[in-house]
Design a protein around this motif. Structure first.
Motif, short mmCIF file in Angstrom:
data_model
loop_
_atom_site.label_atom_id
_atom_site.label_comp_id
_atom_site.label_asym_id
_atom_site.label_seq_id
_atom_site.Cartn_x
_atom_site.Cartn_y
_atom_site.Cartn_z
N LYS A 282 90.91 3.32 44.33
CA LYS A 282 89.49 3.54 43.90
C LYS A 282 88.87 3.98 44.86
N ILE A 283 89.11 3.58 45.98
CA ILE A 283 88.19 4.01 47.17
C ILE A 283 88.66 5.48 47.46
N ALA A 284 89.99 5.92 47.25
CA ALA A 284 90.16 7.18 47.44
C ALA A 284 89.69 8.40 46.66
N THR A 285 89.30 7.82 45.39
CA THR A 285 89.05 8.68 44.16
C THR A 285 87.69 8.65 43.72
N THR A 286 86.90 7.77 44.50
CA THR A 286 85.32 7.91 44.44
C THR A 286 84.79 8.85 45.14
N SER A 287 84.04 9.81 44.38
CA SER A 287 83.58 10.74 44.89
C SER A 287 82.03 11.02 44.56
N GLY A 288 81.37 12.20 44.98
CA GLY A 288 80.05 12.43 44.53
C GLY A 288 78.94 11.85 45.37
N GLU A 289 77.87 11.91 44.87
CA GLU A 289 76.51 11.27 45.65
C GLU A 289 76.67 9.71 45.68
N GLY A 290 76.47 9.17 46.82
CA GLY A 290 76.54 7.89 47.36
C GLY A 290 77.99 7.33 47.43
N SER A 291 78.96 7.99 47.28
CA SER A 291 80.27 7.63 47.36
C SER A 291 80.57 7.03 48.61
N LYS A 292 79.90 7.42 49.94
CA LYS A 292 80.15 6.95 51.29
C LYS A 292 80.11 5.27 51.05
N ASP A 293 78.68 5.09 50.57
CA ASP A 293 78.40 3.79 50.53
C ASP A 293 79.09 2.85 49.69
N ALA A 294 79.65 3.45 48.61
CA ALA A 294 80.46 2.81 47.67
C ALA A 294 81.84 2.50 48.21
N LYS A 295 82.29 3.36 49.30
CA LYS A 295 83.63 3.30 49.45
C LYS A 295 83.35 2.07 50.74
N ILE A 296 82.55 2.11 51.47
CA ILE A 296 82.05 1.16 52.55
C ILE A 296 82.32 -0.17 51.89
N LYS A 297 81.43 -0.43 50.73
CA LYS A 297 81.43 -1.65 50.11
C LYS A 297 82.70 -2.18 49.43
N MET A 298 83.11 -1.24 48.89
CA MET A 298 84.78 -1.67 48.36
C MET A 298 85.76 -2.17 49.52
N LEU A 299 85.75 -1.22 50.59
CA LEU A 299 86.70 -1.81 51.61
C LEU A 299 86.20 -2.93 52.29
N ALA A 300 85.00 -2.99 52.43
CA ALA A 300 84.40 -4.37 53.07
C ALA A 300 84.73 -5.72 52.11
N ASN A 301 84.44 -5.34 50.72
CA ASN A 301 84.90 -6.53 49.79
C ASN A 301 86.39 -6.67 50.11
N LEU A 302 87.11 -5.96 50.19
CA LEU A 302 88.61 -6.00 50.17
C LEU A 302 88.87 -6.91 51.45
N LEU A 303 88.25 -6.48 52.38
CA LEU A 303 88.67 -6.96 53.86
C LEU A 303 88.02 -8.58 53.78
N ALA A 304 86.83 -8.62 53.28
CA ALA A 304 86.15 -10.09 53.37
C ALA A 304 87.18 -11.13 52.64
N ALA A 305 88.05 -10.64 51.86
CA ALA A 305 88.88 -11.52 51.01
C ALA A 305 90.28 -11.45 51.58
N SER A 306 90.54 -10.83 52.98
CA SER A 306 91.93 -10.71 53.51
C SER A 306 91.98 -11.70 54.41
N SER A 307 93.40 -11.88 54.66
CA SER A 307 93.86 -12.50 55.72
C SER A 307 93.88 -11.62 56.94
N PRO A 308 94.09 -12.18 58.21
CA PRO A 308 94.04 -11.34 59.44
C PRO A 308 95.05 -10.22 59.20
N LEU A 309 96.35 -10.52 59.02
CA LEU A 309 97.43 -9.92 58.76
C LEU A 309 97.02 -8.64 57.58
N GLU A 310 96.68 -9.24 56.54
CA GLU A 310 96.67 -8.19 55.60
C GLU A 310 95.31 -6.96 55.88
#
Ligand code: ATP
Length: 592
Positions: free
Chosen positions: A122-150
């Motif tokens: 989803k991060i890869a295929t999100t495009s268009g206006e505002g997509s940069k912020d949306a990508k950061i948010k998705m990646l941040a959420n994923l990382l927030a729920a990750s273990s250090p190794l993940e």
């Protein structure tokens, strides 16, 4: 399967130093993977989100990933940047930040590999206006729920820097072992892979439909077929001898190889390169021509796309043809310097695979369904039964500014994804030099002394690809032929793929200043191939010899990196041994 487990396997893969160990770890990973996860697991392990031809590129920029790490851990961006400067690896930085964060695991639930994969997709295929912020948010959420190794692997993957070093052949071997307990089924998996170019699909078919499913695998329109490749021989006699006294001889055009898939009913066309990248948008005139000039419901034809001036009957140099690779101004270029497709094969027609049909029948079919006087032409071809005929034709081609010839066995099927003697090329030769250039994989580099120390670059350690063992074997150190600009480029490019230790699939006796992930290919010319105890190319290949092959006076001829070839498409050990034999024969001939 939990992504945590996948990450544990990745961690193990990173630590190993031999290919056999790599296969064992991958086999274990695939055995544990569920049927509905195998496809995504294979893509992910090879650093992809889809088969390469689908062109789904995650391509997250470092700045963006830094922001996501900061957001996920409630840290200052500057701190993340400072850490990155120290580690040189944002994956490691993410791991440390997640380990130290007070906001540890917003949600305690763990996620499955498919969930991680889908989010990254989803991060890869999100495009268009505002997509940069949306990508950061998705990646941040994923990382927030990750273990250090993940987090380490998620970030590396998102940056396109996973680099586990498992090549296609290694993945196929591990799949074979995981499902059948033996490595021998790899050959069938490879056949299926050669006609669909999609490792994930092959793995899924094996896991879901068993070995039978793989054996019944069929050509599918819009899945590129891995291209047949040519062997080389230096004389017309030898070519004719190999082809039982009769061969089709075609001009060898120096353009871009194009595999054209066309579905008339749905007015859909796709064009793939030699490396199976989608090039459709680059060739609007060929797309149009495919719909107009091919008389069939559906077809896959192959040819060489090249800029050709109808009025003067001149071919333009390769450099001009590939200007199209730049995405801008394609429309204007297609007006100014239209390309032609010189078609030389047909691989599929109206729902039926043509791969197993003889060359002669394929060529006849091609000439029947294509008009041949528009944008799509046929490759020039004669039938030769005498060496003299072939030689004369070769001389004519060279005089016309072409690269040489490709001879084709009239009885041979189309052998997808392999270099076989059913196609043999003969190119212009250069006196006192090897008659052909070789394409080598960079496996390491040197920092250089004297004036070169200034650039931090003093040369390359280069290797050939051994298809049998799926290893890269060193053949030469290249220290000359670099322009200043080139040196800067190599330094900058290679620094990014430096590796702390010798990659598991590299076989080498010499030690460069820095190892790099085998990824980039350069074209090299040399005076001759010699035997050398310093290099591993071809060592033990024939008998018990302790020496390998090396290049004498190697120099770079490509203007930097050869973009149209991947590491596994470099010159093979087998080709080097053949070239060495040919060279000896020619020398004996000259002395006589
Ligand atoms: P090279 O650098 O010599 O093109 P390669 O490794 O890219 O080598 P080979 O399979 O060894 O590819 O040589 C065949 C290549 O020549 C094809 O990939 C294709 O791009 C090109 N070519 C040009 N004309 C023809 C033709 N008539 N038939 C087949 N291939 C052709």
């Amino acid at each position: 399967m939990l992504f945590q487990e996948t990450a544990d396997y990745y961690n193990r893969l990173e630590g190993i130093s031999s290919r056999l160990e790599m296969i064992d770890v991958l086999t274990e990973l695939f055995k544990k993977t569920k049927k509905n996860e195998i496809r995504n697991t294979i893509y992910m392990t090879t650093g992809l989100l889809a088969p390469p031809f689908a062109g789904v590129d995650i391509g997250i920029a470092e700045k963006l990933a830094e922001e996501a790490i900061a957001t996920a851990t409630g840290s200052e961006k500057q701190k993340v940047e400072e850490s990155f400067k120290k580690t040189g690896d944002l994956g490691k930085t993410a791991e440390q930040f997640i380990a130290n964060t007070k906001l540890r695991r917003m949600s305690k639930e763990k996620f499955e590999i498919n969930e991680v994969f889908e989010t990254l997709h989803k991060i890869a295929t999100t495009s268009g206006e505002g997509s940069k912020d949306a990508k950061i948010k998705m990646l941040a959420n994923l990382l927030a729920a990750s273990s250090p190794l993940e987090a380490r692997y998620i970030v590396r993957f998102a940056l396109g820097q996973l680099r586990l070093g498992a090549g296609d052949a290694t993945i196929l071997e591990a799949l074979s072992k995981a499902e059948t307990g033996e490595r021998t089924f790899k050959a069938r998996l490879e056949e299926a892979y050669n006609i669909c170019s999609d490792l994930g699909l092959v793995g899924e078919t094996l896991m879901k439909e068993g070995t039978k499913g793989v054996e019944d695998f069929r050509v599918t329109l819009f899945n590129p077929i891995r291209p047949a490749l040519a062997e080389r021989l230096p004389t017309a006699e030898e070519i004719l001898e190999r082809m039982h006294g009769k061969a089709a001889v075609e001009s060898k055009y120096d353009g871009l190889r194009a595999q054209v898939h066309v579905d008339k009913k749905n007015k859909k066309v796709e064009i793939f390169s030699r490396r199976l990248e989608r090039l459709t948008e680059m060739f609007p005139e060929i797309v149009n021509a495919a719909l107009k000039e091919i008389n069939a419901q559906s077809a896959i034809i192959e040819g060489e796309a090249i800029a050709y001036d109808e009025a003067t009957k001149q071919f333009h140099p390769f450099q001009e043809t590939i200007q199209r690779k730049r995405k801008h101004g394609v429309e204007e270029k297609s007006q100014e310097l239209p390309l032609h497709l010189f078609a030389f094969d047909i691989l599929y027609l109206n729902g039926e695979s043509y791969l197993k049909k003889r060359y002669e029948e394929r060529r006849k079919t091609l000439e029947r369904i294509v008009k041949g006087d528009g944008t799509i032409r046929f490759s020039d071809m004669i039938i030769a039964t005498k060496p003299k005929e072939m030689e004369r034709y070769f001389e004519e081609m060279v005089e016309d500014g072409l690269e040489g010839i490709v001879a084709k066995d009239l009885d041979a099927p189309y052998i997808a994804g392999a270099r076989k003697f059913s196609w043999i090329k003969m190119k212009r030769s250069y006196k006192g030099e090897l008659s052909d250039t070789v394409d080598l994989v960079i496996v390491g580099y040197y920092v250089g002394k004297g004036i070169r120390a200034e650039f931090g670059f003093g040369g390359l350690l280069a290797a050939v690809y051994n298809e049998k063992t799926d290893m890269y074997e060193t053949i030469t150190r290249i220290g000359t032929g670099f322009s200043e600009e080139n040196m800067k480029m190599f330094k900058k490019t290679l620094e990014k793929i430096k590796s702390g230790k010798k990659p598991a699939r590299v076989s080498s006796i010499v030690e460069p200043d820095y190892w790099v992930e085998p990824k980039y290919v350069v074209t090299v010319r040399a005076d001759e191939i010699t035997k050398s105890p310093m290099h591993t190319a071809g060592r033990h290949a024939e008998g018990e010899e302790e020496v390998g092959y090396a290049l004498r006076f190697p120099r770079i001829v490509s203007n930097g990196i050869r973009e149209d070839k991947s590491a596994d498409e470099a010159t093979t050990t087998k080709e080097i041994i053949e070239m060495f034999k040919q060279q000896r024969k020619t020398k004996v001939g000259e002395e006589a």
